[in-house]
Design a protein around this motif. Structure first.
Motif, PDB file in Angstrom:
ATOM      1  N   GLU A 150      -0.477  39.813 -50.234  1.00 55.71           N
ATOM      2  CA  GLU A 150      -0.930  41.065 -49.630  1.00 55.71           C
ATOM      3  C   GLU A 150      -0.094  42.233 -50.135  1.00 55.71           C
ATOM      4  O   GLU A 150       0.954  42.064 -50.750  1.00 55.71           O
ATOM      5  N   LYS A 203      -7.569  43.690 -43.751  1.00 62.52           N
ATOM      6  CA  LYS A 203      -6.541  44.319 -42.939  1.00 62.52           C
ATOM      7  C   LYS A 203      -6.773  45.827 -42.892  1.00 62.52           C
ATOM      8  O   LYS A 203      -7.300  46.414 -43.835  1.00 62.52           O
ATOM      9  N   ILE A 228       0.958  41.495 -42.713  1.00 61.50           N
ATOM     10  CA  ILE A 228       0.297  40.763 -41.609  1.00 61.50           C
ATOM     11  C   ILE A 228       0.241  39.253 -41.842  1.00 61.50           C
ATOM     12  O   ILE A 228      -0.073  38.497 -40.914  1.00 61.50           O
ATOM     13  N   TRP A 245      -0.323  36.615 -38.797  1.00 60.44           N
ATOM     14  CA  TRP A 245      -1.649  36.033 -38.624  1.00 60.44           C
ATOM     15  C   TRP A 245      -1.613  34.510 -38.672  1.00 60.44           C
ATOM     16  O   TRP A 245      -2.294  33.843 -37.885  1.00 60.44           O
ATOM     17  N   TYR A 262      -7.126  34.437 -36.403  1.00 58.72           N
ATOM     18  CA  TYR A 262      -7.286  35.490 -37.407  1.00 58.72           C
ATOM     19  C   TYR A 262      -8.751  35.772 -37.749  1.00 58.72           C
ATOM     20  O   TYR A 262      -9.054  36.620 -38.596  1.00 58.72           O
ATOM     21  N   ASP A 319     -10.745  40.314 -34.688  1.00 60.29           N
ATOM     22  CA  ASP A 319     -10.063  41.569 -34.961  1.00 60.29           C
ATOM     23  C   ASP A 319      -9.504  42.144 -33.661  1.00 60.29           C
ATOM     24  O   ASP A 319     -10.252  42.547 -32.779  1.00 60.29           O
ATOM     25  N   GLU A 376      -5.595  44.866 -36.091  1.00 62.46           N
ATOM     26  CA  GLU A 376      -4.989  44.836 -37.419  1.00 62.46           C
ATOM     27  C   GLU A 376      -5.981  44.437 -38.505  1.00 62.46           C
ATOM     28  O   GLU A 376      -5.717  44.645 -39.687  1.00 62.46           O
ATOM     29  N   GLY A 377      -7.120  43.885 -38.106  1.00 61.22           N
ATOM     30  CA  GLY A 377      -8.103  43.359 -39.039  1.00 61.22           C
ATOM     31  C   GLY A 377      -8.376  41.895 -38.753  1.00 61.22           C
ATOM     32  O   GLY A 377      -7.907  41.343 -37.746  1.00 61.22           O
ATOM     33  N   TYR A 378      -9.116  41.229 -39.648  1.00 64.19           N
ATOM     34  CA  TYR A 378      -9.484  39.825 -39.400  1.00 64.19           C
ATOM     35  C   TYR A 378     -10.026  39.204 -40.687  1.00 64.19           C
ATOM     36  O   TYR A 378     -10.091  39.863 -41.732  1.00 64.19           O
ATOM     37  N   SER A 410     -10.945  49.936 -42.957  1.00 65.70           N
ATOM     38  CA  SER A 410      -9.554  50.229 -43.298  1.00 65.70           C
ATOM     39  C   SER A 410      -9.331  51.723 -43.452  1.00 65.70           C
ATOM     40  O   SER A 410      -8.190  52.198 -43.443  1.00 65.70           O
TER      41      SER A 410
END
Length: 401
Positions: free
Chosen positions: A143, A174, A180, A184, A195, A198, A201-203, A372
């Motif tokens: 990442e 993300k 993360i 996660w 994960y 969401d 932070e996102g998924y 994002s």
């Protein structure tokens, strides 16, 4: 047999340089260099790499304690990283993060100093990062401040184990700039499937299955795609913070009667939406091509491409949002592309074809998620890909004065 990656902890420039003296450091040495942006677009937080051999020309080993770079009119040092690209214990390249306007030339100073480079980033500091994840069925995840990915390792390494198709790359969507991956995976270990939800932070809604996912590779022949199983060895080259690098090795696999040996070197820079793949293959018979693919999922999205510029993208609905995915390749290396759609599960792809040179092929792959906040439309995603392709043809380089 699955092996754990070689540990090579992320360290900033001052602590990692392999030319620390055995005795007292000599006087401070410095050398000026320039970096020019030859394009009419800004280059914001982009990496400049300086080969270590160049540094040694100007700063003798008997005078070095630490090496830093700064703009000539600034006192603060640039964010930096030293990289040992072949893990032989010697620093090969110094990386610096710079910003330069359209058509601008900036002067920098490379110098020795008795101080460490910059503070080691904390858990919430944007950074490029990667690691092997044995606790989650041998994933490898990577990442930066904008995107995150993972690829699956072989779970059963027994000689008679079933070897399902592998090599597909998953996308972690993300929408925060801090790392993360570790959180996660920890959350998922505590609550299976965490994960995939969401919570801010996102998924991970991206379905890979037996597809190429986002940037997986294969060999296309007789209207069929031949691919490896999951990787069997992982080696971390650099964890970050400006660039993370790792290598994955695959067991020999069959490509329409050929036995193929495959290794991938993947890197991701801070601030980039696309990671770099160098695919190395050897086979007992000539290989007709290497293809990089993007899964088309349920075929509800739109493909667009510019072969002359070297970018190929897919824009698709993703739950209640939109996702743009892409492959970018040196246009001189592109031999074609195909919007291939079929009723076979996980086999509809945007395929980009190239001919390996000296058993290697290089390309970039990545994504833009609407939520994002970086790109809201397919047109904005294409604009980024055009500029990305232009930056590849005009890299920022240091010129010593």
């Amino acid at each position: 047999m699955m092996t754990h990656p070689m540990k090579h902890p992320a360290t900033h420039l001052g602590a990692l340089l392999g030319f620390l003296l055995a005795g007292l450091p000599g006087a401070t040495r410095s050398q000026s260099f320039t970096v020019t942006n030859h394009l009419d677009i800004p280059r914001v937080d982009e990496i400049v790499g300086i080969p270590m051999d160049e540094v040694r020309r100007f700063i003798p080993a008997d005078s070095i304690s630490y090496v830093q770079a700064r703009e000539s009119d600034q006192r603060t040092y640039l964010r930096s990283q030293a990289v040992d690209n072949n893990l032989d214990g010697e620093t090969d390249e110094l990386l610096f993060l710079v910003s330069i306007g359209p058509g601008e030339t900036k002067t920098f100073i490379l110098e020795t100093t008795g101080d460490a480079a910059t503070a080691v980033p904390g858990n919430n500091t944007p950074a490029a990062y990667s690691r092997f994840v044995p606790e989650r069925q041998n994933d490898y995840a990577w990442e930066n401040d904008r995107v995150a990915f993972r690829i699956y390792g072989l779970q059963d390494t027994a000689a008679n184990a079933r070897k399902p198709p592998g090599g597909g790359i998953d996308a972690f969507l993300k929408r925060v700039s801090y790392p993360i991956i570790n959180r996660w995976y920890k959350n998922n270990a505590e609550r299976e499937g965490a994960y995939h939800i969401d919570t801010g932070e996102g998924y991970d809604p991206y379905q890979v299955g037996a597809s190429r996912g986002l940037g997986g590779t294969g060999i296309w022949e007789d209207d069929s795609l031949f691919v490896s199983s999951h990787f069997i060895r992982a080696k971390t080259i650099a964890e970050g913070p400006l660039r993370t690098i790792f290598e994955l090795t695959y067991a020999p696999w069959d490509a329409n009667g050929r036995t193929v040996m495959e290794t991938k070197r993947i890197s991701l820079d801070l601030g980039s939406h696309l990671f770099r793949v160098t695919e190395r293959i050897r086979a007992d018979k000539p290989v007709p091509n290497i293809v990089a693919g993007i899964t088309l999922h349920d075929k509800q999205g739109e493909v667009n491409a510019d072969s002359k510029a070297g970018w190929f993208r897919y824009w698709e609905p993703m739950d209640d949002s939109w996702l743009g995915t892409a492959i970018v390749m040196d246009p001189s290396r592109v031999s074609g592309f195909r919007d291939y759609r079929t009723e076979a599960r996980d086999q509809s792809h945007l395929l980009v074809f190239t001919t390996p040179v000296h058993n290697e092929a290089t390309f970039y792959a990545g994504f833009a998620w609407e939520k994002s906040g970086h790109f809201k439309t397919a047109e904005a995603w294409e604009h980024y890909l055009r500029d990305f392709s232009r930056r590849l043809t005009s890299p920022l380089t240091a010129v010593f004065l």
